[in-house]
Design a protein around this motif. Structure first.
Motif, mmCIF file in Angstrom:
data_model
loop_
_atom_site.group_PDB
_atom_site.id
_atom_site.type_symbol
_atom_site.label_atom_id
_atom_site.label_comp_id
_atom_site.label_asym_id
_atom_site.label_seq_id
_atom_site.Cartn_x
_atom_site.Cartn_y
_atom_site.Cartn_z
ATOM 1 N N GLY A 61 35.493 40.278 23.606
ATOM 2 C CA GLY A 61 34.224 39.846 23.005
ATOM 3 C C GLY A 61 33.033 40.456 23.732
ATOM 4 N N LEU A 62 33.154 40.570 25.051
ATOM 5 C CA LEU A 62 32.085 41.217 25.830
ATOM 6 C C LEU A 62 31.910 42.661 25.363
ATOM 7 N N ALA A 63 33.035 43.359 25.161
ATOM 8 C CA ALA A 63 32.971 44.747 24.701
ATOM 9 C C ALA A 63 32.343 44.830 23.308
ATOM 10 N N GLU A 64 32.739 43.936 22.395
ATOM 11 C CA GLU A 64 32.134 43.945 21.055
ATOM 12 C C GLU A 64 30.641 43.630 21.156
ATOM 13 N N SER A 65 30.273 42.790 22.125
ATOM 14 C CA SER A 65 28.875 42.401 22.303
ATOM 15 C C SER A 65 28.019 43.550 22.839
ATOM 16 N N VAL A 66 28.557 44.274 23.821
ATOM 17 C CA VAL A 66 27.771 45.327 24.470
ATOM 18 C C VAL A 66 27.876 46.649 23.711
ATOM 19 N N ALA B 143 35.345 43.791 13.335
ATOM 20 C CA ALA B 143 35.191 44.253 14.714
ATOM 21 C C ALA B 143 35.137 45.779 14.722
ATOM 22 N N ALA B 144 34.505 46.333 15.761
ATOM 23 C CA ALA B 144 34.304 47.787 15.786
ATOM 24 C C ALA B 144 35.230 48.516 16.748
ATOM 25 N N LEU B 145 35.800 47.820 17.709
ATOM 26 C CA LEU B 145 36.473 48.530 18.809
ATOM 27 C C LEU B 145 37.989 48.528 18.730
#
Ligand SMILES: [Zn+2]
Length: 316
Positions: free
Chosen positions: A114-119, A277-279
């Motif tokens: 979630g941190l990765a999707e956020s940043v 989601a993108a990642l």
């Protein structure tokens, strides 16, 4: 150390496999590899395998890594893997995971994704949203004010165990009627197989089938998701809901009916948009790399990165 040696190790530890990578200061993924998680060999063997994997990845870089970040399952603080049932861990200190004398930071697996999707991903620039990967299981990362929120004791975000149907089927967790029991990819495959008297049907086959039993099982999954997402929306008023994991690869077959039901369920307010989601499968590893940079004292890194994206396989 030269400028080119500025990189961290990011490692996403799953129940069956581990995804590790080297990520530079500018967000370049210099290397990424996958290895099996030797879960059957016991808790210590998994820790040793992680140590070996990190040393192997670090040796491929130019110089010494600036830090290491690890995404791990279960209850976790930044410096201790407190409790993970599927790996048998209890109170494993972060320093046990690496033989290198460099800073280490741990994060919860889903919250790190979630941190990765956020940043870097679908939630870039959005301070408040829900990241909900739907795969073998279901857990959420609640992003509040730009950071994943784990609650008072680290159990925050267990949306898969919201009792969506209070008198419903028994969940593996011991409760009745949990979201995960109806709507995870594994559950969709399992519930259809059971009713149809078949074995090992995968969620993707159920989603695309017009067999009435498949339609019914999928309808119940969609219904369960809409109840859970309405609950989340009413509690936390997210800007949007990011659906990821293998089941999100079903695309409109998932997003359209869930969106329709969610809109219908919410009487006095608008439904937040549902976005993919993108990642993909790299979210955990990239989030772990962000933790590695935080450990190295560079928490500002990430927001300017452009990352390559790969889709996630639809698993059941
Ligand atoms: Zn449950």
């Amino acid at each position: 150390m030269s400028a080119t040696s500025s990189f961290v190790v990011g490692l996403d530890v799953g129940g069956t496999s581990m995804k590790g990578g080297l990520v530079s200061e500018s967000g370049a993924v210099l290397l990424s590899e996958r290895r099996p998680t030797p879960r059957a060999d016991g808790p210590d063997a998994v820790v040793a395998a992680i140590r070996g994997f990190i040393s192997h990845l670090a040796a491929a870089g130019d110089g010494v890594p600036a830090g290491v970040g690890l995404a791990v399952p279960g209850l976790v603080s930044a410096d201790t893997a407190l409790y993970a049932t599927n790996l048998g861990w209890r109170d494993v200190p972060a320093t046990a995971f690496t033989a290198l004398d460099i800073p280490v930071m741990l994060g919860h697996d889903v919250r790190t994704g979630g941190l990765a999707e956020s940043v870097l991903g679908a939630g870039r620039g959005i301070p408040d949203f829900l990241f909900l990967p739907i795969g073998t299981g279901i857990a959420g990362a609640m992003i509040l004010h730009g950071e994943p929120y784990g609650g008072a004791s680290g159990w925050g975000g267990e949306i898969g165990h919201i009792p969506v149907f209070p008198e419903g089927e028994q969940c593996a967790c011991g409760q009745l009627g949990c979201l995960e029991t109806y709507a995870s990819a594994a559950s969709v495959g399992r519930r259809y197989s059971l009713r149809a008297g078949l074995e090992g049907v995968r969620a993707e086959q159920v989603v695309s089938s017009d067999d009435p039993v498949a339609v019914e099982v999928w309808d119940e999954a969609v219904e369960a998701l809409s109840v859970a997402l309405a609950t989340y929306t009413l509690l936390l008023d997210p800007t949007m809901i990011v659906l990821g994991g293998g089941l999100a690869e079903a695309g409109p077959a998932l997003f359209d009916p869930v969106r329709t039901r969610l809109v219908k369920r919410l009487a006095f307010r608008d439904a937040p948009p549902l976005v993919p989601a993108a990642l993909g499968v790299d979210a955990g590893m990239l989030g772990a790399a962000l933790l590695g940079w935080r450990a190295a004292g560079r928490p500002e890194l990430g927001s300017g990165w452009a990352v390559d994206v790969r889709p996630e396989p639809l698993v059941s």
